[in-house]
Design a protein around this motif. Structure first.
Motif, PDB file in Angstrom:
ATOM      1  N   THR A  57     -23.555  29.232  69.384  1.00 41.96           N
ATOM      2  CA  THR A  57     -22.248  29.879  69.496  1.00 41.96           C
ATOM      3  C   THR A  57     -22.393  31.351  69.879  1.00 41.96           C
ATOM      4  O   THR A  57     -21.625  31.876  70.701  1.00 41.96           O
ATOM      5  N   THR A  61     -21.036  32.905  73.361  1.00 41.11           N
ATOM      6  CA  THR A  61     -20.138  34.057  73.383  1.00 41.11           C
ATOM      7  C   THR A  61     -20.721  35.186  74.215  1.00 41.11           C
ATOM      8  O   THR A  61     -20.013  35.817  75.019  1.00 41.11           O
ATOM      9  N   MET A 179     -26.198  27.032  76.492  1.00 39.48           N
ATOM     10  CA  MET A 179     -24.852  27.601  76.521  1.00 39.48           C
ATOM     11  C   MET A 179     -24.610  28.422  77.784  1.00 39.48           C
ATOM     12  O   MET A 179     -23.473  28.591  78.217  1.00 39.48           O
ATOM     13  N   VAL A 219     -16.726  35.140  66.117  1.00 40.90           N
ATOM     14  CA  VAL A 219     -18.124  34.696  66.090  1.00 40.90           C
ATOM     15  C   VAL A 219     -18.991  35.715  65.337  1.00 40.90           C
ATOM     16  O   VAL A 219     -19.901  35.335  64.594  1.00 40.90           O
TER      17      VAL A 219
END
Length: 503
Positions: A57, A61, A179, A219
């Motif tokens: 995550t 981000t 990601m 986050v």
């Protein structure tokens, strides 16, 4: 378990003039404790349930925020031309300026907490982008954004190397690095949706910054609260599980964290030829990446598509990147290789760029698009370089130094990359694409050389160990005990003859 024996062992090593060991020594001492493979498997799964989602995550981000400028560029962003290139460059200038300070500040603090604070700060900076209206303001904000984001990769790599074995690190780094590709897909669809907004109340690019800034703050709070700093104080583990977590990685000789800055480890890093080959490999990856990250949408749009079509058609390259990262990460751990996957991932990108050059002005949009999608394959290269650093470096200050150097030259590569596609070369940008082919061809040679050096080092080390056994009359058990004694002594890979490199 004999806790008194553990404490005694730990105190002996702590008072030894030879070692100034890791934080782990206070918990496990110098003698290994055994846990079953089934116990270790359950423990690894428990670690995966917490560490992998949070690190993924965070990276999602970060890359979404880093590439926000790419989306804004075709959604009414007020800075264009050479000023746009300079605004893009500002992120990397901030990154370079703050990289060494941030990793050495992180060494003194708890990693998860320091990372969480930085994410919250860059979320606020992103929100400020929506209020800026001049080149100077955007340049300053991108510079500060680069400073805030400069700690991410070194901290994530350090955490992965502390919690996971060498034959698990490539896959775990791939889990968060994938990601990079998925943000390209996600961001493309978000930007596509926003493109239908008529801009009555505000420019569409401002909505991008409101959304991304808010996401980063959320986050950051999650990271601050729940990302573990090291096995020594991981909140989700019992004391026994913390010990087992350390014992899992003891045999790798990689160590954990050490809060003392050691100048001699910095010097050793700077004198290691492999350091500069890694630096070169990073630049050869990130000069192309810097260009393609900021100009991919513009390149696809120039194939003859509308802005909205471009936002959707750019997303498959992200899927190609994500698949490449996962496959190369898995292969890297399964085969105990780091540099071969770099070579394999580079070849499709070379083909893709060649297609975009060869079919320029052909009118064959499908072939040009296919070529642009193939360029996503080399997205796994930096992930493998991260894994190479994690698996082939010991000594906590040395780890931080090699990771900082990697990220500094990641930025240097990206800065050069922002200039590789010049306005006068539009719309085909043939000189930039040709330069990418040359750079990636060089990358293959550097990867091969790094692999060859590690193979030779391992052969020499095995010979030295055999000589030690003959001289001291040691058995394999004696060698194992000495390895266990040194595991958390914060020795560098060069100092520790029992350290084995991953090719």
């Amino acid at each position: 378990m004999d806790s008194e024996k553990e404490t005694s062992s730990c105190e002996e090593l702590a008072n030894s003039p030879l070692f100034e060991g890791d934080e782990a020594l206070r918990l496990v001492g110098t003698q290994a404790q055994k846990f079953s493979e089934e116990y270790n498997r359950r423990l690894r799964n428990k670690l995966d349930m917490v560490i992998i989602p949070i690190t993924a995550t965070v990276y999602f981000t970060q890359f979404l925020d880093k590439t926000s400028l790419n989306y804004a560029s075709i959604m009414g962003f007020p800075v264009t031309g050479q000023d746009y290139n300079l605004v893009s460059m500002a992120f990397y200038l901030g990154f370079i300026v703050w990289e060494f300070p941030t990793v050495y500040i992180a060494q003194k603090l708890r990693l998860g907490k320091y990372l969480g604070v930085n994410i919250i700060m860059w979320g606020v900076v992103l929100l400020c982008h929506a209020f800026a209206n001049s080149f100077q303001a955007f340049f300053a904000l991108r510079f500060i954004l680069g400073m805030c984001e400069s700690c991410v990769a070194p901290i994530l790599i350090s955490i992965i190397s502390m919690f996971y074995r060498k034959n698990e690190q490539g896959t775990r780094i791939a889990y968060f690095y994938t990601m990079l590709g998925l943000t390209q897909v996600f961001g493309g669809f978000i930007a596509y949706g926003i493109s239908f907004y008529n801009g009555g109340a505000m420019a569409p690019y401002k909505i991008v910054y409101y959304l991304l800034g808010s996401l980063a703050i959320i986050v950051g709070i999650i990271t601050l609260l729940w990302l573990p700093d090291s096995p020594v104080n991981a909140w989700m583990l019992t004391k026994e599980e913390r010990i087992a977590s350390l014992e899992r990685v003891r045999d790798d000789q990689g160590g954990t964290e050490n809060r003392k800055f050691k100048k001699e480890q910095v010097i050793e890093t700077l004198l290691d030829v492999r350091t500069w080959l890694i630096v070169l490999a990073t630049m050869l990856t990130d000069i192309p990446s810097g260009g393609l990250t900021n100009f991919s949408d513009i390149i696809i749009k120039n194939f003859g598509y509308t802005t909205r079509q471009t936002l959707i058609l750019a997303t498959p390259a992200g899927l190609v990147s994500a698949i490449s990262v996962v496959v190369c990460g898995y292969y890297s751990d399964k085969k105990g290789e780091r540099m071969l996957p770099v070579i394999y991932a580079t070849l499709p990108t070379l083909l893709g760029v060649a297609l975009m050059i060869g079919f320029n002005n052909s009118g064959q949009k499908g072939v040009l698009l296919f070529g642009s999608y193939l360029t996503g394959s080399f997205g796994s290269t930096l992930s493998i370089i991260y894994a190479y650093n994690a698996s082939n470096t010991s000594g906590y200050t040395k780890k931080l130094t090699i990771n900082a150097l990697t990220m500094i030259f990641f930025c240097v590569g990206n800065i050069i990359g922002t200039e590789i596609f010049q306005p006068q070369d539009a719309p085909a940008y043939i000189p930039g694409k040709a330069a990418i082919m040359v750079l990636l061809s060089m990358q293959i040679g550097v990867a091969y050389l790094l692999r060859r050096i590690n193979v030779k080092l391992n052969i020499k080390r095995r010979a030295v160990i055999e000589e030690i056994k003959r001289e001291k009359g040691w058995t394999d058990d004696d060698v194992q005990k000495e390895k266990e004694r040194r595991a958390f002594a914060d020795m560098t890979d060069k100092q520790n003859v029992f350290f084995q490199y991953v090719n």
